[in-house]
Every structure is written in C-alpha cells, then in structure tokens.
Design a protein around this motif. Structure first.
Motif, mmCIF file in Angstrom:
data_model
loop_
_atom_site.group_PDB
_atom_site.id
_atom_site.type_symbol
_atom_site.label_atom_id
_atom_site.label_comp_id
_atom_site.label_asym_id
_atom_site.label_seq_id
_atom_site.Cartn_x
_atom_site.Cartn_y
_atom_site.Cartn_z
ATOM 1 N N UNK A 129 21.801 -19.354 -44.661
ATOM 2 C CA UNK A 129 20.882 -19.770 -43.615
ATOM 3 C C UNK A 129 21.336 -21.025 -42.904
ATOM 4 N N UNK A 130 22.456 -21.605 -43.317
ATOM 5 C CA UNK A 130 23.015 -22.741 -42.594
ATOM 6 C C UNK A 130 22.129 -23.956 -42.657
ATOM 7 N N UNK A 131 21.437 -24.274 -41.566
ATOM 8 C CA UNK A 131 20.654 -25.490 -41.483
ATOM 9 C C UNK A 131 19.274 -25.339 -42.100
ATOM 10 N N UNK A 132 19.030 -24.228 -42.785
ATOM 11 C CA UNK A 132 17.752 -24.051 -43.440
ATOM 12 C C UNK A 132 16.796 -23.163 -42.673
ATOM 13 N N UNK A 133 17.087 -22.858 -41.411
ATOM 14 C CA UNK A 133 16.245 -21.968 -40.615
ATOM 15 C C UNK A 133 16.929 -20.618 -40.449
ATOM 16 N N UNK A 134 16.156 -19.546 -40.271
ATOM 17 C CA UNK A 134 16.785 -18.236 -40.024
ATOM 18 C C UNK A 134 17.642 -18.275 -38.766
ATOM 19 N N UNK A 135 18.689 -17.486 -38.760
ATOM 20 C CA UNK A 135 19.515 -17.353 -37.566
ATOM 21 C C UNK A 135 18.885 -16.297 -36.662
ATOM 22 N N UNK A 136 18.909 -16.550 -35.367
ATOM 23 C CA UNK A 136 18.326 -15.621 -34.402
ATOM 24 C C UNK A 136 19.444 -14.903 -33.652
ATOM 25 N N UNK A 137 19.403 -13.577 -33.701
ATOM 26 C CA UNK A 137 20.343 -12.746 -32.960
ATOM 27 C C UNK A 137 19.556 -12.027 -31.872
ATOM 28 N N UNK A 138 19.805 -12.386 -30.631
ATOM 29 C CA UNK A 138 19.100 -11.762 -29.516
ATOM 30 C C UNK A 138 19.618 -10.332 -29.332
ATOM 31 N N UNK A 139 18.683 -9.388 -29.191
ATOM 32 C CA UNK A 139 19.028 -7.990 -28.920
ATOM 33 C C UNK A 139 18.164 -7.555 -27.739
ATOM 34 N N UNK A 140 18.778 -7.403 -26.574
ATOM 35 C CA UNK A 140 18.015 -7.198 -25.349
ATOM 36 C C UNK A 140 18.776 -6.325 -24.363
ATOM 37 N N UNK A 159 24.152 -13.020 -29.091
ATOM 38 C CA UNK A 159 23.475 -12.358 -27.975
ATOM 39 C C UNK A 159 24.083 -10.979 -27.823
ATOM 40 N N UNK A 160 23.287 -9.954 -28.129
ATOM 41 C CA UNK A 160 23.785 -8.581 -28.129
ATOM 42 C C UNK A 160 22.944 -7.740 -27.177
ATOM 43 N N UNK A 161 23.575 -6.777 -26.523
ATOM 44 C CA UNK A 161 22.868 -5.855 -25.642
ATOM 45 C C UNK A 161 22.509 -4.586 -26.413
ATOM 46 N N UNK A 162 21.395 -3.974 -26.040
ATOM 47 C CA UNK A 162 20.916 -2.790 -26.757
ATOM 48 C C UNK A 162 21.812 -1.578 -26.563
ATOM 49 N N UNK A 163 22.741 -1.663 -25.633
ATOM 50 C CA UNK A 163 23.665 -0.551 -25.411
ATOM 51 C C UNK A 163 24.812 -0.539 -26.419
ATOM 52 N N UNK A 164 24.889 -1.555 -27.280
ATOM 53 C CA UNK A 164 25.985 -1.629 -28.251
ATOM 54 C C UNK A 164 25.914 -0.477 -29.253
ATOM 55 N N UNK A 165 27.077 -0.133 -29.829
ATOM 56 C CA UNK A 165 27.136 0.883 -30.872
ATOM 57 C C UNK A 165 26.512 0.337 -32.156
ATOM 58 N N UNK A 166 25.966 1.209 -33.011
ATOM 59 C CA UNK A 166 25.355 0.748 -34.256
ATOM 60 C C UNK A 166 26.285 -0.115 -35.097
#
Length: 263
Positions: A129-140, A159-166
């Motif tokens: 968790x690094x600095x103690x907080x959850x990491x946020x991965x944007x999926x949009x 930052x990931x786009x929803x068109x990405x492969x699984x």
C-alpha cells in the motif's frame, strides 16, 4: 507437523491476493468487472461502490490494495474528488500492530515463529500500500487532457481506458498494488504530447470571456457584461483561440467543455 519457519520452502508460501474495490455508478459495469476479475489469478474483489462517497467510506473501512475508479459517477462527488480523498487516507499502522499481537498470542501453542511471520506480513502489507493509503487506478472511457491531468494531480497511480484488453487490466492492477504507474497507450501519448509542447493556460480574464462565450453572447454583449471594450474582447478571443488550438467560437466552447474549463 508444521516445519520451522526457517525450513519452509518460499516457493510454496501462499501469496496474498491483490484486494480490489470497484467503483462505478453502473451496476451492469460493476457486475461485468466482478466476473472478469474473478477469473484472474491473484486478484480478489472485496467490495463495490456505486458513487464517490461510498467508495471513500469503503476504502477507509476495507483498506483494499487497489481501488478501480471510474471518473463520472452521477450525483455527488466525482471520481477525481474520490481519488483525492482516498489517496489522502491516513495510515493505520496501529491496527496492523494490534492484529500482529493477536497472531503472536494465538500461534505460540503450535511452535510457529509467529513473531517473524506476523512482522513479515505486516511489512509486506505496508509495501503493497506504499504510503498507507489504497492505490487508485482510474478505469474510464474519458481520455481528455483535463481528465488525465486532474486524475494524476489527485493522486491516481494509473490511468486505464475501458477499451483495454483484460490482460492489460490485470497487469495494471498488480502494478498499482505494487505502487507502479500504468497508463493506457493513448493516455501515455497525450501525456508525452503535453510535455513536449505544453499549451499556456488561460488567464482569469480569458476564462471570464470564455464563460460569456459559452452563454452565446456576442462580442458587444460580452464587452458590456465585463465592462471592457469590444476591441479588448476581440484581442482576448484571439489569444483564447491560439491557446485552445481552434479558430471559431463554437470550437473554443467545445474544447473548453471537453477540457472542463467551464463551470
């Protein structure tokens, strides 16, 4: 009989899965992501949120390794503000220490080296968790410069786009859990383009004029509303066009909305 800690085979030591919290205001999208992530080895969905406030509350309570965050969340705070709040959650080291104390008491009876086991898992958890907080991965689905910049500034790890492969999504989640950044190729291209030729920002006066422009006012009406001359309005409009890379009033308003420069 359980072998001493020093005699265990590291290859057979169970690895804790990456714990993921989903945040998307569409139930069908969440259901699809849940089904998809359930097929991935080493990834476990521990919660779902339908809006930003719920995501922040669940992130604080569940402490996932990664929050998979959409940007547009309907009413309430958006994904950017939710990301900012989650990234700012305080570390809960005291609770981790209490849990390790309980493990020590419970494990002494079977002769395990619980001091080493608990400390090791605690260190591994902090590393994830690094600095103690959850990491946020944007999926949009949004890849505008403004959205990307705001998400990164808010503390998003990737930052990931929803068109990405699984497979790309699985890889990005694991990378985010380890504190490594991942960007979709189109997003990385936009970031690099900005770095190579950054556009100057709009001044407060230019933003004022842009706002009046979005209301459909003419140059004369803008001049009256802002107590300036029409010539000054025209000068500012020329600068606005240059900075936004457009040559029409409609184009300026369109780009401004895309980049969220308008309230």
């Amino acid at each position: 009989m359980t072998p001493p800690a020093g005699d265990r085979d590291p290859a057979h030591t169970p690895v804790r899965p990456v714990r993921v919290l989903l945040c998307d205001d569409h139930a069908v999208v969440r259901a699809g992501l849940l089904a998809l992530l359930s097929s991935a080895h080493g990834i476990e969905v521990i919660g779902e949120a339908g809006d930003g406030e719920e995501a922040v509350a669940l992130a604080a309570a569940l402490r996932p390794d990664v929050v998979l965050m959409d940007l547009q969340l309907g009413s309430g705070i958006d994904g950017i503000e939710a990301t900012r709040r989650i990234a700012g959650l305080p570390e809960r080291e005291a609770e981790g220490a209490a849990e390790r104390d309980d493990e020590r008491e419970a494990g002494r009876a079977d002769g395990r080296d619980v001091e080493r086991d608990a400390a090791g898992r605690g260190a591994a958890g902090r590393g994830a968790t690094g600095r103690g907080a959850p990491h946020v991965l944007v999926l949009t689905t949004y890849d505008t410069d403004a959205d990307i910049n705001r998400a990164i500034e808010a503390g998003a790890t990737g930052y990931l786009l929803k068109a990405e492969r699984p497979e790309e999504l699985f890889s990005a989640i694991r990378a985010a859990a380890a504190g490594r950044s991942t960007l979709s190729a189109p997003v990385a291209h936009r970031v690099l383009a900005q770095m190579r030729s950054p556009r100057p920002g709009l001044t407060d006066r230019e933003l004022d004029i842009l706002g009046q422009l979005a209301r459909g006012l003419s140059n004369r009406e803008i001049a009256r509303a802002l107590f300036i001359s029409e010539a000054t309005v025209k000068t500012h409009l020329g600068r606005i066009y240059d900075k936004l890379g457009v040559d029409t009033r409609a184009g300026a308003v369109s780009v401004a909305k895309e980049q969220r420069l308008l309230p």
